[in-house]
Scaffold this motif. Structure first.
Motif, mmCIF file in Angstrom:
data_model
loop_
_atom_site.group_PDB
_atom_site.id
_atom_site.type_symbol
_atom_site.label_atom_id
_atom_site.label_comp_id
_atom_site.label_asym_id
_atom_site.label_seq_id
_atom_site.Cartn_x
_atom_site.Cartn_y
_atom_site.Cartn_z
ATOM 1 N N GLY A 1 0.823 -1.200 0.000
ATOM 2 C CA GLY A 1 0.000 0.000 0.000
ATOM 3 C C GLY A 1 0.854 1.246 0.000
ATOM 4 N N GLY A 2 0.289 2.343 0.494
ATOM 5 C CA GLY A 2 1.016 3.616 0.507
ATOM 6 C C GLY A 2 1.969 3.712 1.672
ATOM 7 N N LYS A 3 2.082 4.931 2.203
ATOM 8 C CA LYS A 3 3.018 5.157 3.302
ATOM 9 C C LYS A 3 2.414 4.707 4.632
ATOM 10 N N GLY A 4 3.170 4.826 5.668
ATOM 11 C CA GLY A 4 2.675 4.490 7.003
ATOM 12 C C GLY A 4 3.511 3.412 7.666
ATOM 13 N N GLN A 5 3.179 3.120 8.905
ATOM 14 C CA GLN A 5 3.985 2.178 9.688
ATOM 15 C C GLN A 5 4.036 0.797 9.045
ATOM 16 N N LYS A 6 2.921 0.358 8.479
ATOM 17 C CA LYS A 6 2.885 -0.986 7.899
ATOM 18 C C LYS A 6 3.644 -1.080 6.585
ATOM 19 N N ALA A 7 3.988 0.050 5.999
ATOM 20 C CA ALA A 7 4.748 0.033 4.756
ATOM 21 C C ALA A 7 6.246 -0.031 5.015
#
Length: 164
Positions: A34-40
């Motif tokens: 997906g996009g940005k963020g902690q899981k990326a």
């Protein structure tokens, strides 16, 4: 067929999907994250109970209680269960009759039910009501010492060491 000729059936093993290897693979650019963020991000695995930085539930609730490591657990037998037995009733006889499993710290007789025949009961503990019921039926009660726990052995060893 020999062991050297064994192989997995067709279609059982699939090749690992290589992500982030170009748009043509279908999993290029963000590699399915997906996009940005902690899981990326790499190394994003957070522990169980993690609430995104908020104080987790297991830390918000107070601690309570404790487990007594010196606790002794006795197997319970009711006076009424002794009715089918005769002669001397000890932990071995109770185990043979299937009334106890024999994997605890001893046997305690509780005062539930009636005893019609006289028996000699040799157990680790007896309640007052159970003793009265056994003696009323003409039987006797003998208390045997409970097995020594590893804590008591260690305590005795420390006392003996201190005396020297």
């Amino acid at each position: 067929m020999s062991l050297s000729k064994l192989k997995a059936p067709k279609g059982a093993n699939r090749e690992r999907t290589r992500v982030g290897r170009g748009q043509g693979s279908g999993l290029g650019k963000t590699a399915g994250r997906g996009g940005k963020g902690q899981k990326a991000r790499s190394g994003n695995m957070h522990f169980e109970g993690f609430e995104g930085g908020q104080m987790p539930l297991q830390r918000r609730l107070p601690k309570f209680g404790f487990k007594n490591v010196f606790r002794r657990e006795f197997e319970e037998v009711k006076v009424g269960d002794l009715d089918g037995l005769s002669g001397v009733v000890d932990p071995a006889a109770l185990k043979g009759a299937g009334l106890v499993r024999g994997n605890r710290d001893g046997v305690v007789v509780l005062g539930g039910g009636e005893l019609k025949s006289a028996v000699t009961v040799k157990v680790h503990r007896v309640t007052a009501g159970a003793r009265a019921a056994i003696e009323k039926a003409g039987g006797t009660v003998e208390l045997i010492p409970a097995p020594v726990t590893m804590y008591e052995k260690a305590k005795a060893a420390r006392k003996a060491q201190a005396k020297k």
